[in-house]
Write a protein that holds these residues in place. Sequence first.
Motif, PDB file in Angstrom:
ATOM      1  N   TYR A   1       1.798   8.624   1.801  1.00 52.12           N
ATOM      2  CA  TYR A   1       0.901   7.568   1.346  1.00 52.12           C
ATOM      3  C   TYR A   1       0.059   7.115   2.531  1.00 52.12           C
ATOM      4  O   TYR A   1       0.559   7.008   3.646  1.00 52.12           O
ATOM      5  CB  TYR A   1       1.693   6.361   0.830  1.00 52.12           C
ATOM      6  N   LEU A   2      -1.184   6.812   2.266  1.00 54.10           N
ATOM      7  CA  LEU A   2      -2.036   6.191   3.266  1.00 54.10           C
ATOM      8  C   LEU A   2      -1.786   4.698   3.166  1.00 54.10           C
ATOM      9  O   LEU A   2      -1.691   4.148   2.063  1.00 54.10           O
ATOM     10  CB  LEU A   2      -3.507   6.508   2.981  1.00 54.10           C
ATOM     11  N   GLY A   3      -1.656   4.033   4.291  1.00 57.46           N
ATOM     12  CA  GLY A   3      -1.328   2.619   4.184  1.00 57.46           C
ATOM     13  C   GLY A   3      -1.684   1.795   5.395  1.00 57.46           C
ATOM     14  O   GLY A   3      -2.118   2.289   6.434  1.00 57.46           O
ATOM     15  N   GLN A   4      -1.466   0.513   5.192  1.00 61.90           N
ATOM     16  CA  GLN A   4      -1.673  -0.492   6.225  1.00 61.90           C
ATOM     17  C   GLN A   4      -0.753  -1.648   5.875  1.00 61.90           C
ATOM     18  O   GLN A   4      -0.532  -1.941   4.710  1.00 61.90           O
ATOM     19  CB  GLN A   4      -3.144  -0.923   6.222  1.00 61.90           C
ATOM     20  N   TRP A   5      -0.185  -2.301   6.856  1.00 60.50           N
ATOM     21  CA  TRP A   5       0.669  -3.446   6.603  1.00 60.50           C
ATOM     22  C   TRP A   5       0.538  -4.420   7.749  1.00 60.50           C
ATOM     23  O   TRP A   5       0.072  -4.078   8.826  1.00 60.50           O
ATOM     24  CB  TRP A   5       2.130  -3.031   6.392  1.00 60.50           C
ATOM     25  N   GLY A   6       0.948  -5.633   7.491  1.00 63.30           N
ATOM     26  CA  GLY A   6       0.858  -6.641   8.532  1.00 63.30           C
ATOM     27  C   GLY A   6       1.741  -7.838   8.227  1.00 63.30           C
ATOM     28  O   GLY A   6       2.123  -8.083   7.092  1.00 63.30           O
ATOM     29  N   THR A   7       2.048  -8.572   9.267  1.00 62.73           N
ATOM     30  CA  THR A   7       2.910  -9.748   9.161  1.00 62.73           C
ATOM     31  C   THR A   7       2.342 -10.853  10.031  1.00 62.73           C
ATOM     32  O   THR A   7       1.888 -10.601  11.144  1.00 62.73           O
ATOM     33  CB  THR A   7       4.338  -9.405   9.627  1.00 62.73           C
ATOM     34  N   MET A   8       2.352 -12.040   9.481  1.00 62.59           N
ATOM     35  CA  MET A   8       2.026 -13.258  10.223  1.00 62.59           C
ATOM     36  C   MET A   8       3.062 -14.286   9.799  1.00 62.59           C
ATOM     37  O   MET A   8       3.725 -14.103   8.780  1.00 62.59           O
ATOM     38  CB  MET A   8       0.617 -13.737   9.902  1.00 62.59           C
ATOM     39  N   PRO A   9       3.217 -15.370  10.523  1.00 64.20           N
ATOM     40  CA  PRO A   9       4.196 -16.367  10.106  1.00 64.20           C
ATOM     41  C   PRO A   9       3.963 -16.812   8.654  1.00 64.20           C
ATOM     42  O   PRO A   9       2.877 -17.241   8.286  1.00 64.20           O
ATOM     43  CB  PRO A   9       3.970 -17.524  11.088  1.00 64.20           C
ATOM     44  N   GLY A  10       4.978 -16.603   7.822  1.00 66.83           N
ATOM     45  CA  GLY A  10       4.904 -17.028   6.429  1.00 66.83           C
ATOM     46  C   GLY A  10       4.251 -16.047   5.478  1.00 66.83           C
ATOM     47  O   GLY A  10       4.120 -16.320   4.295  1.00 66.83           O
ATOM     48  N   MET A  11       3.851 -14.860   5.944  1.00 63.48           N
ATOM     49  CA  MET A  11       3.223 -13.889   5.047  1.00 63.48           C
ATOM     50  C   MET A  11       3.439 -12.472   5.549  1.00 63.48           C
ATOM     51  O   MET A  11       3.589 -12.218   6.726  1.00 63.48           O
ATOM     52  CB  MET A  11       1.771 -14.227   4.841  1.00 63.48           C
ATOM     53  N   HIS A  12       3.505 -11.561   4.561  1.00 65.64           N
ATOM     54  CA  HIS A  12       3.627 -10.138   4.852  1.00 65.64           C
ATOM     55  C   HIS A  12       2.872  -9.395   3.765  1.00 65.64           C
ATOM     56  O   HIS A  12       2.901  -9.798   2.604  1.00 65.64           O
ATOM     57  CB  HIS A  12       5.101  -9.707   4.847  1.00 65.64           C
ATOM     58  N   HIS A  13       2.183  -8.321   4.135  1.00 67.74           N
ATOM     59  CA  HIS A  13       1.499  -7.531   3.113  1.00 67.74           C
ATOM     60  C   HIS A  13       1.734  -6.039   3.335  1.00 67.74           C
ATOM     61  O   HIS A  13       1.996  -5.599   4.454  1.00 67.74           O
ATOM     62  CB  HIS A  13      -0.011  -7.829   3.089  1.00 67.74           C
ATOM     63  N   GLN A  14       1.688  -5.312   2.228  1.00 62.55           N
ATOM     64  CA  GLN A  14       1.752  -3.856   2.234  1.00 62.55           C
ATOM     65  C   GLN A  14       0.576  -3.359   1.420  1.00 62.55           C
ATOM     66  O   GLN A  14       0.294  -3.886   0.345  1.00 62.55           O
ATOM     67  CB  GLN A  14       3.028  -3.354   1.541  1.00 62.55           C
ATOM     68  N   LEU A  15      -0.105  -2.368   1.910  1.00 63.45           N
ATOM     69  CA  LEU A  15      -1.165  -1.704   1.167  1.00 63.45           C
ATOM     70  C   LEU A  15      -0.853  -0.217   1.232  1.00 63.45           C
ATOM     71  O   LEU A  15      -0.751   0.348   2.316  1.00 63.45           O
ATOM     72  CB  LEU A  15      -2.525  -1.989   1.793  1.00 63.45           C
ATOM     73  N   LEU A  16      -0.636   0.406   0.080  1.00 63.05           N
ATOM     74  CA  LEU A  16      -0.343   1.833   0.025  1.00 63.05           C
ATOM     75  C   LEU A  16      -1.299   2.506  -0.940  1.00 63.05           C
ATOM     76  O   LEU A  16      -1.614   1.958  -2.000  1.00 63.05           O
ATOM     77  CB  LEU A  16       1.093   2.081  -0.440  1.00 63.05           C
ATOM     78  N   ILE A  17      -1.743   3.702  -0.586  1.00 61.97           N
ATOM     79  CA  ILE A  17      -2.661   4.478  -1.413  1.00 61.97           C
ATOM     80  C   ILE A  17      -2.053   5.850  -1.639  1.00 61.97           C
ATOM     81  O   ILE A  17      -1.656   6.530  -0.687  1.00 61.97           O
ATOM     82  CB  ILE A  17      -4.042   4.621  -0.742  1.00 61.97           C
ATOM     83  N   ASP A  18      -1.963   6.240  -2.917  1.00 59.28           N
ATOM     84  CA  ASP A  18      -1.562   7.589  -3.305  1.00 59.28           C
ATOM     85  C   ASP A  18      -2.852   8.338  -3.598  1.00 59.28           C
ATOM     86  O   ASP A  18      -3.431   8.184  -4.672  1.00 59.28           O
ATOM     87  CB  ASP A  18      -0.654   7.531  -4.529  1.00 59.28           C
ATOM     88  N   ASP A  19      -3.323   9.109  -2.627  1.00 58.83           N
ATOM     89  CA  ASP A  19      -4.627   9.761  -2.789  1.00 58.83           C
ATOM     90  C   ASP A  19      -4.606  10.865  -3.843  1.00 58.83           C
ATOM     91  O   ASP A  19      -5.616  11.148  -4.460  1.00 58.83           O
ATOM     92  CB  ASP A  19      -5.162  10.277  -1.456  1.00 58.83           C
ATOM     93  N   GLU A  20      -3.447  11.466  -4.110  1.00 58.19           N
ATOM     94  CA  GLU A  20      -3.366  12.503  -5.139  1.00 58.19           C
ATOM     95  C   GLU A  20      -3.517  11.912  -6.537  1.00 58.19           C
ATOM     96  O   GLU A  20      -4.137  12.502  -7.410  1.00 58.19           O
ATOM     97  CB  GLU A  20      -2.048  13.253  -5.030  1.00 58.19           C
ATOM     98  N   ALA A  21      -2.929  10.742  -6.765  1.00 63.04           N
ATOM     99  CA  ALA A  21      -2.993  10.094  -8.077  1.00 63.04           C
ATOM    100  C   ALA A  21      -4.185   9.149  -8.193  1.00 63.04           C
ATOM    101  O   ALA A  21      -4.415   8.576  -9.250  1.00 63.04           O
ATOM    102  CB  ALA A  21      -1.703   9.332  -8.341  1.00 63.04           C
ATOM    103  N   ASN A  22      -4.918   8.961  -7.099  1.00 63.18           N
ATOM    104  CA  ASN A  22      -6.068   8.055  -7.074  1.00 63.18           C
ATOM    105  C   ASN A  22      -5.660   6.623  -7.442  1.00 63.18           C
ATOM    106  O   ASN A  22      -6.316   5.956  -8.236  1.00 63.18           O
ATOM    107  CB  ASN A  22      -7.179   8.568  -8.001  1.00 63.18           C
TER     108      ASN A  22
END
Length: 76
Positions: free
Chosen positions: A14-35
């Motif tokens: 999966y292509l992705g990006q993630w990050g964390t700051m105090p009080g928050m966390h995010h995940q972004l994932l991309i399945d390029d085969e399934a669009n």
Amino acid sequence: GLIWNWRKFHQKKYLGQWGTMPGMHHQLLIDDEANLGVILLSNVDLVFTSQSAKPISDGLIELCLSIFDHLKKESS
């Protein structure tokens, strides 16, 4: 800036990006085969030096992967 990278979960890349700051966390994932992409925003305080951070982070990734599975079933 954002750093994009390829991550492998359950033998799939999966292509992705993630990050964390105090009080928050995010995940972004991309399945390029399934669009498909999933963005998960959470109000969780992840301190990666704590013992509880890894299971929480792994759980958020599994949630993203479950959403992918559901979207793929819906589109077929």
